[in-house]
Design a protein around this motif. Sequence first.
Motif, PDB file in Angstrom:
ATOM      1  N   GLU A 124       0.993  -1.009   0.011  1.00  0.00           N
ATOM      2  CA  GLU A 124      -0.346  -0.077  -0.005  1.00  0.00           C
ATOM      3  C   GLU A 124       0.866   1.156   0.056  1.00  0.00           C
ATOM      4  O   GLU A 124       1.894   1.391   0.644  1.00  0.00           O
ATOM      5  N   ASN A 125       0.621   2.077  -0.865  1.00  0.00           N
ATOM      6  CA  ASN A 125       1.099   3.497  -0.813  1.00  0.00           C
ATOM      7  C   ASN A 125      -0.001   4.639  -0.602  1.00  0.00           C
ATOM      8  O   ASN A 125      -0.627   4.846  -1.274  1.00  0.00           O
ATOM      9  N   THR A 153       3.432   7.158   3.004  1.00  0.00           N
ATOM     10  CA  THR A 153       3.843   6.009   3.948  1.00  0.00           C
ATOM     11  C   THR A 153       3.618   4.631   3.111  1.00  0.00           C
ATOM     12  O   THR A 153       2.729   4.768   2.179  1.00  0.00           O
ATOM     13  N   VAL A 154       4.784   3.662   3.121  1.00  0.00           N
ATOM     14  CA  VAL A 154       4.661   2.481   2.061  1.00  0.00           C
ATOM     15  C   VAL A 154       4.389   1.289   3.258  1.00  0.00           C
ATOM     16  O   VAL A 154       5.083   1.590   4.399  1.00  0.00           O
ATOM     17  N   LEU A 155       3.434   0.528   2.992  1.00  0.00           N
ATOM     18  CA  LEU A 155       2.941  -0.365   4.208  1.00  0.00           C
ATOM     19  C   LEU A 155       3.109  -1.970   3.270  1.00  0.00           C
ATOM     20  O   LEU A 155       2.679  -1.934   2.140  1.00  0.00           O
ATOM     21  N   LEU A 156       3.517  -2.725   3.953  1.00  0.00           N
ATOM     22  CA  LEU A 156       3.495  -4.115   3.521  1.00  0.00           C
ATOM     23  C   LEU A 156       2.542  -4.791   4.596  1.00  0.00           C
ATOM     24  O   LEU A 156       2.685  -4.893   5.654  1.00  0.00           O
ATOM     25  N   GLY A 157       1.499  -5.553   3.991  1.00  0.00           N
ATOM     26  CA  GLY A 157       0.572  -6.025   4.990  1.00  0.00           C
ATOM     27  C   GLY A 157       0.032  -7.578   4.426  1.00  0.00           C
ATOM     28  O   GLY A 157       0.478  -7.825   3.347  1.00  0.00           O
ATOM     29  N   TYR A 158      -0.752  -7.805   5.357  1.00  0.00           N
ATOM     30  CA  TYR A 158      -1.368  -9.252   4.926  1.00  0.00           C
ATOM     31  C   TYR A 158      -2.694  -9.199   5.584  1.00  0.00           C
ATOM     32  O   TYR A 158      -3.165  -8.644   6.496  1.00  0.00           O
ATOM     33  N   LYS A 165     -17.675 -12.110   4.884  1.00  0.00           N
ATOM     34  CA  LYS A 165     -17.731 -10.674   4.547  1.00  0.00           C
ATOM     35  C   LYS A 165     -16.445  -9.927   5.229  1.00  0.00           C
ATOM     36  O   LYS A 165     -16.162  -8.858   4.979  1.00  0.00           O
ATOM     37  N   TRP A 166     -15.971 -10.690   6.136  1.00  0.00           N
ATOM     38  CA  TRP A 166     -14.997 -10.002   7.074  1.00  0.00           C
ATOM     39  C   TRP A 166     -13.593 -10.431   6.960  1.00  0.00           C
ATOM     40  O   TRP A 166     -13.291 -11.660   6.630  1.00  0.00           O
ATOM     41  N   ALA A 167     -12.585  -9.583   7.182  1.00  0.00           N
ATOM     42  CA  ALA A 167     -11.319 -10.027   7.111  1.00  0.00           C
ATOM     43  C   ALA A 167     -10.448  -9.241   8.173  1.00  0.00           C
ATOM     44  O   ALA A 167     -10.825  -7.996   8.484  1.00  0.00           O
ATOM     45  N   VAL A 168      -9.064  -9.526   8.362  1.00  0.00           N
ATOM     46  CA  VAL A 168      -8.397  -8.983   9.564  1.00  0.00           C
ATOM     47  C   VAL A 168      -7.116  -8.516   8.503  1.00  0.00           C
ATOM     48  O   VAL A 168      -6.719  -9.534   7.722  1.00  0.00           O
ATOM     49  N   ASP A 169      -6.527  -7.533   9.123  1.00  0.00           N
ATOM     50  CA  ASP A 169      -5.366  -6.948   8.282  1.00  0.00           C
ATOM     51  C   ASP A 169      -4.063  -6.741   9.444  1.00  0.00           C
ATOM     52  O   ASP A 169      -4.575  -6.172  10.594  1.00  0.00           O
ATOM     53  N   ALA A 170      -2.808  -6.871   9.120  1.00  0.00           N
ATOM     54  CA  ALA A 170      -1.895  -6.304   9.829  1.00  0.00           C
ATOM     55  C   ALA A 170      -0.649  -6.174   9.051  1.00  0.00           C
ATOM     56  O   ALA A 170      -0.602  -6.592   7.863  1.00  0.00           O
ATOM     57  N   TRP A 171      -0.081  -5.025   9.367  1.00  0.00           N
ATOM     58  CA  TRP A 171       0.927  -4.353   8.391  1.00  0.00           C
ATOM     59  C   TRP A 171       2.162  -3.764   9.255  1.00  0.00           C
ATOM     60  O   TRP A 171       2.110  -3.523  10.376  1.00  0.00           O
ATOM     61  N   LEU A 172       3.289  -3.564   8.323  1.00  0.00           N
ATOM     62  CA  LEU A 172       4.328  -3.054   8.698  1.00  0.00           C
ATOM     63  C   LEU A 172       4.617  -1.990   7.716  1.00  0.00           C
ATOM     64  O   LEU A 172       4.431  -2.147   6.476  1.00  0.00           O
ATOM     65  N   PRO A 192       9.383   7.383  12.244  1.00  0.00           N
ATOM     66  CA  PRO A 192       9.059   6.683  10.459  1.00  0.00           C
ATOM     67  C   PRO A 192       8.375   5.225  10.721  1.00  0.00           C
ATOM     68  O   PRO A 192       7.729   4.882   9.744  1.00  0.00           O
ATOM     69  N   PHE A 193       8.565   4.398  11.728  1.00  0.00           N
ATOM     70  CA  PHE A 193       8.196   2.983  11.433  1.00  0.00           C
ATOM     71  C   PHE A 193       6.647   2.886  11.965  1.00  0.00           C
ATOM     72  O   PHE A 193       6.136   3.656  12.790  1.00  0.00           O
ATOM     73  N   GLN A 194       5.960   2.014  11.144  1.00  0.00           N
ATOM     74  CA  GLN A 194       4.739   1.787  11.462  1.00  0.00           C
ATOM     75  C   GLN A 194       4.346   0.264  11.575  1.00  0.00           C
ATOM     76  O   GLN A 194       4.618  -0.541  10.819  1.00  0.00           O
ATOM     77  N   VAL A 195       3.645   0.032  12.502  1.00  0.00           N
ATOM     78  CA  VAL A 195       2.887  -1.172  12.631  1.00  0.00           C
ATOM     79  C   VAL A 195       1.238  -0.876  13.162  1.00  0.00           C
ATOM     80  O   VAL A 195       0.954   0.046  13.824  1.00  0.00           O
ATOM     81  N   GLY A 196       0.422  -1.962  12.308  1.00  0.00           N
ATOM     82  CA  GLY A 196      -0.912  -1.859  12.882  1.00  0.00           C
ATOM     83  C   GLY A 196      -1.631  -3.080  12.619  1.00  0.00           C
ATOM     84  O   GLY A 196      -1.157  -4.073  11.953  1.00  0.00           O
ATOM     85  N   VAL A 197      -3.120  -3.095  13.017  1.00  0.00           N
ATOM     86  CA  VAL A 197      -3.865  -4.123  12.915  1.00  0.00           C
ATOM     87  C   VAL A 197      -5.306  -3.530  12.517  1.00  0.00           C
ATOM     88  O   VAL A 197      -5.391  -2.297  12.794  1.00  0.00           O
ATOM     89  N   GLY A 198      -6.043  -4.065  11.903  1.00  0.00           N
ATOM     90  CA  GLY A 198      -7.458  -3.544  11.327  1.00  0.00           C
ATOM     91  C   GLY A 198      -8.354  -4.701  10.752  1.00  0.00           C
ATOM     92  O   GLY A 198      -7.955  -5.835  10.834  1.00  0.00           O
ATOM     93  N   PHE A 199      -9.578  -4.163  10.780  1.00  0.00           N
ATOM     94  CA  PHE A 199     -10.724  -5.228  10.209  1.00  0.00           C
ATOM     95  C   PHE A 199     -11.229  -4.498   8.945  1.00  0.00           C
ATOM     96  O   PHE A 199     -11.517  -3.154   9.059  1.00  0.00           O
ATOM     97  N   SER A 200     -11.634  -5.326   7.858  1.00  0.00           N
ATOM     98  CA  SER A 200     -12.439  -4.836   6.867  1.00  0.00           C
ATOM     99  C   SER A 200     -13.516  -5.602   6.699  1.00  0.00           C
ATOM    100  O   SER A 200     -13.786  -6.785   6.949  1.00  0.00           O
ATOM    101  N   TYR A 201     -14.661  -5.061   6.260  1.00  0.00           N
ATOM    102  CA  TYR A 201     -15.795  -5.661   5.896  1.00  0.00           C
ATOM    103  C   TYR A 201     -16.451  -5.501   4.242  1.00  0.00           C
ATOM    104  O   TYR A 201     -16.178  -4.188   3.798  1.00  0.00           O
TER     105      TYR A 201
END
Length: 205
Positions: A124-125, A153-158, A165-172, A192-201
């Motif tokens: 993600e850019n 921010t550039v993010l590499l996520g899973y 309908k639901w998914a969970v995301d995690a990224w660096l 500069p460093f980013q870590v995160g977690v989220g949900f999508s529908y």
Amino acid sequence: MKRNYIFLSILLLSCFNLHAQEGDKVSLGLNYGFGCHYTNSEINNPQVLKIVVGYEYNFFDFLGLGVGFMTGGFKQKADLPIKEVRSQKEVYRASFFAPYLAPKFYLEVGSDESTKRGRFLYLENRFSYNLISYHVDKVDSYDISDSWEFGYTVLLGYQHPIAEKWAVDAWLGYNVLDYGKSFENHLKTSTPFQVGVGFSYMLRN
């Protein structure tokens, strides 16, 4: 010949859309930003906490475009001879609001049998425009006003499906915006460093 190219392009786009495995989504995430430099010295980096709310339009199974906003805050402590501020006291805190635009490129790395959806890695850019408001209660000699700052921010996520309908995301990730830079002549900062977690529908397939 030109008509043939147009027809072929429309046909290819139709094929891509027929094979898209993910649809439009709404998402909610929590992101933490930090910096490694100076964390063991007398100057602590700002610790940035963001809430991320977004909507993603799915073009193909490998390309999405996200829009949304981020909001949150940060603060910094220091042991510096600035007036009476000493011994690791809080120097300032700040809040921000940032609309963003984010192209995302997906790579399917497997599938989940229970949800019949794919598991994806993504790049993600994220381009944002940040309104930063500083609240200086310990160092009142500084004349600091609200400012707009561009961020990338550039993010590499899973992304992993957890329901139909639901998914969970995690990224660096890595962010070029230093949130504490208005104090750059007085305090060293790095976020500069980013870590995160989220949900999508997923709204539609």
